[in-house]
Design an enzyme around this catalytic site. Structure first.
Site, PDB file in Angstrom:
ATOM      1  N   CYS A   4       1.883 -72.906  31.529  1.00 54.90           N
ATOM      2  CA  CYS A   4       1.619 -71.551  31.042  1.00 54.90           C
ATOM      3  C   CYS A   4       1.002 -70.707  32.158  1.00 54.90           C
ATOM      4  O   CYS A   4      -0.022 -71.072  32.739  1.00 54.90           O
ATOM      5  CB  CYS A   4       0.674 -71.617  29.832  1.00 54.90           C
ATOM      6  SG  CYS A   4       0.038 -70.009  29.337  1.00 54.90           S
ATOM      7  N   HIS A  99      -2.062 -62.470  24.255  1.00 54.29           N
ATOM      8  CA  HIS A  99      -2.726 -61.477  25.096  1.00 54.29           C
ATOM      9  C   HIS A  99      -2.636 -60.113  24.448  1.00 54.29           C
ATOM     10  O   HIS A  99      -1.676 -59.805  23.733  1.00 54.29           O
ATOM     11  CB  HIS A  99      -2.144 -61.442  26.512  1.00 54.29           C
ATOM     12  CG  HIS A  99      -0.656 -61.270  26.567  1.00 54.29           C
ATOM     13  ND1 HIS A  99       0.220 -62.311  26.348  1.00 54.29           N
ATOM     14  CD2 HIS A  99       0.122 -60.181  26.815  1.00 54.29           C
ATOM     15  CE1 HIS A  99       1.461 -61.878  26.469  1.00 54.29           C
ATOM     16  NE2 HIS A  99       1.439 -60.573  26.736  1.00 54.29           N
TER      17      HIS A  99
HETATM   18  P1  5GP Z   1       4.223 -59.466  27.617  1.00 60.57           P
HETATM   19  O1  5GP Z   1       5.509 -58.909  28.124  1.00 60.57           O
HETATM   20  O2  5GP Z   1       4.312 -60.965  27.416  1.00 60.57           O
HETATM   21  O3  5GP Z   1       3.625 -58.767  26.453  1.00 60.57           O
HETATM   22  O4  5GP Z   1       3.163 -59.212  28.784  1.00 60.57           O
HETATM   23  C1  5GP Z   1       3.055 -60.024  29.908  1.00 60.57           C
HETATM   24  C2  5GP Z   1       2.414 -59.170  30.975  1.00 60.57           C
HETATM   25  O5  5GP Z   1       1.983 -60.033  32.007  1.00 60.57           O
HETATM   26  C3  5GP Z   1       3.364 -58.157  31.609  1.00 60.57           C
HETATM   27  O6  5GP Z   1       2.855 -56.845  31.401  1.00 60.57           O
HETATM   28  C4  5GP Z   1       3.392 -58.561  33.087  1.00 60.57           C
HETATM   29  O7  5GP Z   1       3.386 -57.449  33.953  1.00 60.57           O
HETATM   30  C5  5GP Z   1       2.137 -59.372  33.230  1.00 60.57           C
HETATM   31  N1  5GP Z   1       2.200 -60.402  34.249  1.00 60.57           N
HETATM   32  C6  5GP Z   1       3.228 -61.263  34.468  1.00 60.57           C
HETATM   33  N2  5GP Z   1       2.928 -62.098  35.469  1.00 60.57           N
HETATM   34  C7  5GP Z   1       1.671 -61.752  35.887  1.00 60.57           C
HETATM   35  C8  5GP Z   1       0.818 -62.264  36.924  1.00 60.57           C
HETATM   36  O8  5GP Z   1       1.122 -63.217  37.642  1.00 60.57           O
HETATM   37  N3  5GP Z   1      -0.382 -61.648  37.079  1.00 60.57           N
HETATM   38  C9  5GP Z   1      -0.770 -60.582  36.285  1.00 60.57           C
HETATM   39  N4  5GP Z   1      -1.973 -60.048  36.530  1.00 60.57           N
HETATM   40  N5  5GP Z   1       0.018 -60.092  35.302  1.00 60.57           N
HETATM   41  C10 5GP Z   1       1.217 -60.675  35.123  1.00 60.57           C
HETATM   42 ZN    ZN Z   2      -1.781 -70.635  28.121  1.00 59.36          ZN
END
Ligand code: 5GP
Ligand code: ZN
Length: 113
Positions: A4, A99
């Site tokens: 993860c 998140h």
């Molecule tokens: P989801 O699309 O799952 O709601 O949000 C995942 C978020 O994680 C995205 O906004 C993406 O930009 C962010 N994200 C993905 N990989 C990384 C990372 O390695 N570091 C950080 N700080 N954010 C990440």
């Molecule tokens: Zn996790």
């Protein structure tokens, strides 16, 4: 969860820009910000998404929500902000660790979908 991404960030295996931390919660800047302020607020325990929330693990989500007003204040979001949690494929969730996106720093659009 060894595979993860956010658990790896929690373990310090992947660097992140920390914004806030307490016993249960870690918050850091999104790597691809969608607004001037874009912080990800995550529980320190691995929960796949809001869809996996139960009476037994709900404290992890509550801890994130409780942390958000203070983070928002520290980020200067006095005039408001938006909190989003994407769930599953149709919800646009790409990282399978619960998140909350804390987004602000500008007048946000009226559309959410
Ligand atoms: P989801 O699309 O799952 O709601 O949000 C995942 C978020 O994680 C995205 O906004 C993406 O930009 C962010 N994200 C993905 N990989 C990384 C990372 O390695 N570091 C950080 N700080 N954010 C990440
Ligand atoms: Zn996790």
């Amino acid at each position: 969860m060894s595979d993860c991404l956010f658990c790896k960030i929690l373990a310090g295996e992947i660097p992140s820009a920390k914004v806030f931390e307490n016993d249960a919660v870690y918050a850091f800047r999104d790597i691809n910000p969608q607004a001037p302020v874009h912080v990800l607020v995550i529980p320190k325990t691995h929960i796949p998404s809001l869809d996996a929330l139960t009476a037994e693990n709900q404290e992890s989500a509550t801890a994130c929500l409780l942390a958000i007003p203070g983070i928002a204040k520290a980020e200067g979001l006095e005039t408001g902000y938006r909190v989003i949690s994407n769930v599953g494929e149709d919800g646009g969730q790409t990282v399978k660790h619960l998140h909350f996106h804390l987004i602000g720093g500008k007048k946000l659009g009226e559309k959410m979908a």
